[in-house]
Write a protein that holds these residues in place. Sequence first.
Motif, PDB file in Angstrom:
ATOM      1  N   TYR A 231       0.857  -1.192   0.000  1.00 13.13           N
ATOM      2  CA  TYR A 231       0.000   0.000   0.000  1.00 13.13           C
ATOM      3  C   TYR A 231       0.891   1.239   0.000  1.00 13.13           C
ATOM      4  N   ILE A 243      -7.841  -0.564   0.967  1.00 13.58           N
ATOM      5  CA  ILE A 243      -8.893  -1.552   0.664  1.00 13.58           C
ATOM      6  C   ILE A 243     -10.185  -1.001   1.219  1.00 13.58           C
ATOM      7  N   HIS A 246     -14.933  -4.056   3.897  1.00 12.76           N
ATOM      8  CA  HIS A 246     -15.345  -5.394   3.452  1.00 12.76           C
ATOM      9  C   HIS A 246     -15.252  -6.346   4.635  1.00 12.76           C
ATOM     10  N   ASP A 248     -14.075 -10.517   5.221  1.00  9.11           N
ATOM     11  CA  ASP A 248     -13.351 -11.565   4.489  1.00  9.11           C
ATOM     12  C   ASP A 248     -14.312 -12.732   4.270  1.00  9.11           C
ATOM     13  N   HIS A 303     -13.851  -4.260   7.905  1.00  5.08           N
ATOM     14  CA  HIS A 303     -12.583  -3.582   8.128  1.00  5.08           C
ATOM     15  C   HIS A 303     -12.138  -2.919   6.832  1.00  5.08           C
ATOM     16  N   SER A 315       1.657  -5.817   3.848  1.00  4.94           N
ATOM     17  CA  SER A 315       0.990  -6.755   4.753  1.00  4.94           C
ATOM     18  C   SER A 315       0.849  -8.109   4.060  1.00  4.94           C
ATOM     19  N   PRO A 317      -1.882 -11.035   4.375  1.00  3.93           N
ATOM     20  CA  PRO A 317      -3.019 -11.805   4.889  1.00  3.93           C
ATOM     21  C   PRO A 317      -2.976 -13.254   4.404  1.00  3.93           C
TER      22      PRO A 317
END
Length: 390
Positions: A231, A243, A246, A248, A303, A315, A317
């Motif tokens: 980012y 982002i 949303h 997950d 989030h 990051s 995920p």
Amino acid sequence: MAPPATTTTTTVTEAPAFNSQDFQRYKKYGKFGVRETQPVGSIVGDFDSIPVIDVSGIYSDELSDREAVAEKIRDACMRVGFFYVEGHGIPQDIVDGVFDIGKRFFALDFDDKMECFINNTPHYRGYTPLYGAGKANAEGLGNANEAFDWGHDSKLNDDPNETFIDPHMRGENVWPTKLPELEERLSDYYRRLRAFCRTLTRNLALSLGLKEDWFDPLLTHPGCSAVVAHYPPQPKDKIHFGIDPHTDSEFCTVLATDEVRALEVLNKDGIWVSAPPRKGCFIVNIGDQLQSYTNGLYVSTFHRVLNYSGEERYSIPFFMSTNFETVIRPIEKFVPPGSQVEYDDITAGEMYKNAMIKFHQIAKKHPVFSKYLKEGVHDEEYENQAHFHS
Ligand SMILES: O=C(O)CCC(=O)C(=O)O
Ligand SMILES: [Fe+2]
């Protein structure tokens, strides 16, 4: 680099008006609109910081140690849907190694990255260019991040009996020619995180009052996937999401962050609560699958990422899913007798693929990306239906 955060969390911003359609989006997959349907006095969303849980007890032979962790996990999953985990057992240098190789990947030339263009695989693996996914803004551009996705495939499968009958996410990972070490490093990380998730899931089962091995048969060849994301810093004068808000769609997510604060989590008052980096910790959150299995007892919380730090942020995920052919539906124990529960007979693979289809529409529309598209990769009829459904 920003100094490592020492406090747990602070409340940062008021939410912009939240579109209630967002809450409805996945309702067909179970009791998704949980916040709207919770009774008065519910604890869902009642938080202004993210709990920190030492999970080392999940590896203990003593049931009482595992139960002590499970009790904390239960509270966090019912109230917040997010928690930090320390004592997870994954060495920091392994995580750092993934950040390092990820940075080397993002430093490649655009065309070398676009060799792995995610829209050129039917099961959405590979490179997502900056602004190339998520909800389009007025200029037709998406989220302010670039990313590399990989996940379950024939090489990463560890189940000798696997038949992988669900067609939606079937397929191999793609790897860049210019960075051959990427495959080995990311594959190693994948195996370690999958092992951690299997153990964590046993504790989640315990926390739900189920037998600890309840989910094991659904995790013999789990449809896990992972992302290294970058980012760039964003200007503060306008909201352009790293982002956009949303939930997950998977079972649960285990997120590694660098030292840059950018992740925010929505509480019941509509306040976006910061989830700042914590050294040596992962951030775990509940996804739509587990919310559905528990009929909304455990919450898949909204989030978003806004990188106003002025720094580059990375990051990783890791998204754990049950086996792709598993049909996601509430476990009987969580459905009150006589009550109606709405859900579709949808497999984990289809649920996942539908989320990916929706997320990756931009590249089809914006000329900067669409010129890289190859013909005949996607089943357009299926994709159009999946995209417009809901
Ligand atoms: O980068 C982060 O902090 C969160 C990423 C995320 O929410 C996602 O990829 O689903
Ligand atoms: Fe997320």
